[in-house]
Structures are given as structure tokens and as C-alpha cells.
Design an enzyme around this catalytic site. Sequence first.
Site, PDB file in Angstrom:
ATOM      1  N   ASN A 151       0.827  -1.361   0.019  1.00  0.00           N
ATOM      2  CA  ASN A 151       0.078   0.038  -0.031  1.00  0.00           C
ATOM      3  C   ASN A 151       1.020   1.210  -0.073  1.00  0.00           C
ATOM      4  O   ASN A 151       0.345   2.462  -0.361  1.00  0.00           O
ATOM      5  CB  ASN A 151      -0.882  -0.134   1.124  1.00  0.00           C
ATOM      6  CG  ASN A 151      -0.394  -0.280   2.541  1.00  0.00           C
ATOM      7  OD1 ASN A 151       0.650  -1.272   2.743  1.00  0.00           O
ATOM      8  ND2 ASN A 151      -0.533   0.682   3.518  1.00  0.00           N
ATOM      9  N   CYS A 327      -2.469   5.341   7.690  1.00  0.00           N
ATOM     10  CA  CYS A 327      -2.579   5.179   9.198  1.00  0.00           C
ATOM     11  C   CYS A 327      -1.193   5.770   9.756  1.00  0.00           C
ATOM     12  O   CYS A 327      -0.965   6.291  10.648  1.00  0.00           O
ATOM     13  CB  CYS A 327      -2.767   3.571   9.266  1.00  0.00           C
ATOM     14  SG  CYS A 327      -4.152   2.949   8.311  1.00  0.00           S
TER      15      CYS A 327
END
Lengths: 385, 394
Positions: A151, A327
Amino acid sequence: MRAYLDHSATTPPDPRVVEAMVEVMEGDQFGNPSSLHALGLEAERRVEEARRQVARLVEAAPEEITFTSGGTEANNLAVLGGARALARRGRHVLVSAVEHPSVREAARRLADEGFEVEEIPVDREGRVLPEVLAERVRPDTVLVSVMRVNNEVGTLQPVEDLIRVVKERRPEALFHVDAVQAVGLTRVTPRAWGCDLLTVSAHKIHGPKGVGALWVRPGVHLIPLVWGGGQERDLRPGTENVPGIVGFGRAAELALAWREEAERVRALRRRLEEEILRRVPGARRLGPEDDHAAPHILNLAFEGIRGEVLVHALEAEGVYVSTGSACSSRRQATSHVLVALGEPERWREGAIRLSLSPKTQEAEVEAAIEAVVRQVEALRALMGE
Amino acid sequence: MRELILVRYGEIGLKGDNRPAFEGRLVQNLRDALAHLPGIRVFRSHGRIFIDPAGETAAALERLRRVFGVVAFHPAVETPLELDAMAEAAVRLVAEERRPVRFKVEARRANKAFPLNSMELNRELGARLLRQVEGLTVDLHQPEIRVRLEIREKHAYVYVRDVPGPGGLPVGVSSPALLLLSGGIDSPVAGWYMMKRGVPLRAIHFHSPPFTSPRSLQKVQDLSDVLALWGGRLPLYVVPFTRTQTAIRKHVPAELSMTVMRRMMYRIADRLARRDGLAALVTGESVGQVASQTIESLAAINPVTDLPVLRPLVGLDKAEIIQKAEEIGTYAISIRPYEDCCTLFVPEHPATHPRLDEVEAAEAALPVEELVEEAVAGTELEEHHAQPVMVAPS
């Protein structure tokens, strides 16, 4: 012009997805799929239709799909549920050094429970090499987890080879693939690959947030994380998130057409990389060469500039990107992925991620190029460097 | 008989001629605090402030415990001037407390026309309580509950509970001041202490996009909302500070940049305070905490303003500040990870003992007046009001 290049964080729901979701919240389709009456049956039909749609996207059978609250839960269920179910056969678990926190933290939890959790190192491009993995598989290995597309930097893992080297040595071990960033633009075929568990998520393919799925090979036993009234074949009980699941199904159906867009998206990503690196001094791509990369993720770093500052400077121009993953950028921790790639701190600090989707337009990419060139120059001037 | 809340205020009772104005302000602040609860009345009677909570005692107290100037609230029962009614109220209130219990009665007879005096009332009420509530014992020296009885002109008031107020003075009895509000732990606490002394505040925050994120501004806005719960409102000036920050970086030696940055903040705050009639600056500075807060450093920063600079935390330890921040509800917001302008441009080795002449020399190349004017011109004022708070079930 506004350019949203943060599709690896989330994608805007397709209007047809929203329409399908609204449809099951209005009128007479609000039923609980578990209810015996006709309203329940109608809701159940919609959920099963979605299950078929998601199954088609991963080229599998509907009964192999378990809906969850998202990618994190599916990853947790695979790692915790898989290892715990096999705990009597061994307590050795392997996860790659570049996994998403929902795999890493679940593995850490296993370590607390007495499993021996080992990290599989990656090369400079972020790849797990089959020979490196092969050396680490042991007679007591019960679970291996490697993502298909990273990611943060977009590395495409050779999962088929990785699965093979594990299964040759230890057929009982479960192999889990996190395919959250892969599904849609790249072909995801868990049956053909030979893995046991595979995670997908709706909101990365222009579906809604709060819904994902775990594909489970028939015959694989998992210990659930949640206990309740029997839904999802007892693997994930709780009244189904019908609107979310229906939206996921519609998004999956629409994503079937994406693969035709993959080369166009790849060309846009190349254009971003080439133009920015050509025009901005002191800039580098972090992560894989094109032949080891997914079409849609690009990680660039700029010397002397903090990624976070560049994100805010770009947002002032309507260009939305992120630092590393959504995140880790909020936690302000340094990226474990870039550390695993062996990137030194001065490059890690200056990294931004640009992530595309089949909906990305050429004009957006051009606007992003101009904005990056302008803002990097302006920030360097401001900082007197 | 009806339930009322008696408001006990300490300090403002001592202020002689100012007393009516102070009481008027307190009544107004109590009314403002309760404006979201319909039907509640705040009124004065014979030198006492009463609240008729219209049955919403718990909800009212939750909001009232943040009104400065109040020492304590007493949920009370108002009775006619009849001994039976007083005793009935006392029995009911005591029975609501945990048992068995050591108690005493403290009667006060403000209305001297009432036939029994305080001593007689204590005895009579105590005897009735002993008869009617099981498990009670009298303890005049260390009672667990004190049953208070006030005999006034038309009514008597009976109460046992003390709900502490925050003390201090009603916000609005002092002149207004301007709080330098960062996203950190200290400055909101400093603001709280000044509001406690009756000072109505405005806050000023220096924002440096893109070097600081929208979330760091959100943090300051959330802190403003919490402080508004205590002060009723908190208007917030948001100052664009990027040009000043980068100009300092360009023109000022790194080790003095913190000192010069603080001087620029003071100058801009001073300009806005004078323009808008604010009489002082308030900061969260404490002596010796960080490099910018040594006495020498304060001495090098302070001369750019003639306004009094109030530093209510000056003698507090970090642990004390954190404890207060937790009490007033700002700590959890302050520790969110987003950087504010103070932490981003921090040099590695800031001067801990800057000399004023050095600092002035270091500023020579900085277009001070131009930067101040530009910052003031770009400043936006946003309002933060006390929002009704959720009430935890009691």
C-alpha cells in the site's frame, strides 16, 4: 484543478454504488436477512447477489466469501483465526516486513499468545524473494502472510511463487494474501495461485467504507473472532451490513471492467514519475521498478522537504496525496515499509504517495505534476535552501 | 415544598461596594450557562442566589460546576416556616444518603421572628431524625453528613449535599485579556486560571500552513470549545504566521530564532489587543521549563509590549499543569500528535540565555513592522461558544 491522487487511502464511492445502497435502505428492502418473512428473504437475496459479485471479482465461488467490517477485520480473522485453528500443528508464523498494520499487529498478538512470529525481509524494491522465504519455512510453520500489492510503495509480490515454495515444504501451512490494494486493477485469482485466505476491501474499489471480505478456501478451518447468531456460516456472526455489502457487490461488478484500464493507469503513473523526476532536482522514486510494480501506486521523495509539509502545500492547490500510508502518517511514526526497503531517514521523511484509480484523468495527473514542481520549488525557497 | 439549588459564593461576598455588580454578573453567568435548559430560573432573594432547576437538578449541576465565582451548590428543599415540614424534608434528604451514618444538624436562624433559636432547632430536628431514620447516630465533631437548616423571611431551606463549584470570580468582573493559545498543554491551563480570576478572554493562535496541518488548527479550535465551557465563550483570532516563520528562518541566526519568534507573537498579539480593547496578554509560560522560558529569555521577549503579560503558570511544575489540564478537560486534546508552529521551527540548540541587545541585533534584518501589519491584516476572528454538554447519569 482538483486532483485526488490518494486512492490507496480511499476512493470516492461510485454513484451507481451509492444508488444501490440507497435502494436497500429505502422502501421495502430494509429487512434482516435472517428473518423468515418475505422482507428478510428479499434482503438475503440482495446479500447473496453481492456475494456472487465479489466472488466473480476474485474468480472464486460465492460460498467461499465471508463478509467482514473491512480489510482490517478480514486480515485479523485470517491471521488470528488461521493460526489459532492450527496451533496444535505448530506455532511458527511468517509475515513479510512490509505488511499492513492489520496483519502486523495481529501477528504481534499471536506472539503474545506464544506463537513464534518471524518477519520475512524484503529487497530494495520491497519484494519477498521465493528463495528467502523458502529458507524460513519450518516443519512447525502454520501460517504465512504476504500481501499482493504494497500500500505504500506499490510493490507487486510474486505470490504464486511464494505460495509454491511454502506448499512444497509445508502443505499444511495456511497462506494468506492481503489483496486490498491489488484487487480491481490487477487480476486476483486465489484459487489459481493456490493460497488459502485472501482479503479484499470495498472502499478501495469505489465502494463504501466499513465492509470487506475474506475469501476462504473450502475445507480451511478458522477460529472466529466474533461469536453470535450464526451469520456468515458462523465465521462472522452479526446481522449483515446489508447496504454496505450491496454497495460492495455493485463496486465489485463495476471493477470487473477495470483491468482494461490498467495499462492506461500505468502510463499515467509513469508520466507522473518521469515528469516530476525530470523537472525536480533532488527527487527520487522509492520502491519498485515498473516491472515489479502495481499500475497505480507511486512513492516519491524530495530532499530537504518533509512529506507532511508537501501534502499540506499540495492540498492548498487542490491536489490530494498522502505521506506513506494514511494510518502511519497520522501516527507520525516513521514508515516501517520504507525502513524495510532500507531507505535512509532523509528520504523517508520526504516521501509522498500518489495513488491512482481507473477514474483518474490525464488532466488530474498534469495538474498534480505542475503542483508538485511548483510547491517543491516554493517550499525550498521558503526554507532558504 | 419545592426543590431549589442554593448557590454559595465566597470571595465576591467580601468585595464591599462592588458586591451588587459582582452578584449581578454571577447571576447573568449562571443564566447563560443554563440557557439551553428550558424552564430553569435563576433569582436573587435576600442576599442569596437560588436556582429553580425545574426538576433537572442533575443536568443543571453538570453545567453549573464550571461557573466561576461559585464555591458550592446545595440541592435544597424549600419548606414553609413550620417545624413539621422542615423535619419531613430533612428526613427525606437524609434517607437518600447512605446508611448508617453519623450526622449533625446545623441550623441558622436569619429570621429572628421564628420561635425556636438555633440551638433549639438543632435539638428538635436531631431528635426527630433519630426517631424516624434507622441507623443514625449523632456526631457533633466528625459528622459524615451535615444537615443544614436556614430559617429565612418566608421559607426555610434544608440541605445536606455540597456540590463543589470551581471558586474564583465570575467571568466578566475583570477587564478582558488575550491568551496566546498554542496546541500544547500549558496555554489552555493558563487561560483557565485567568478566567477563574474573572477575566473574560479572547485567544490568539498562530497558524503556519503548510508547515502546520489543518488538524493542528482543529486542535486549537477544540481547545477553544473546552475553554468556552468554562468562560461562556472564547473568541479566537487565527493569525497567518507562515511568512513570519520563514522570514525568521531566513534572517535570524538559528539559536535566536525561538526568542525572535516569541517576540513576533507578542507584537502581533499586542497590536490586536490594543485595536480591540484587550487590557493584557496571557501566556502559558512557566519559569525554566524549556529554553524559551528561562528568566533571561522572558526578559528578552517581554520588552516588545507595554501591556501586562500575565503568566499564571509561572510557579507550577509540569506535573501540576498536566493534572490541572486533565481536570479541566484539555489534556486529551493537547496531546494529539499534530505539531503546532512552536515545535516545527525549533532549532537544535536554542539559546537559553539570550541577551536583549543580541536579540535586537539579530532582528535588524527582519522587516518587523511589515510582517506584523500583514499578519494582523490577515487575521480572522472566529467565535467559540459553550455547547450544552452531555449529562452522565448520576
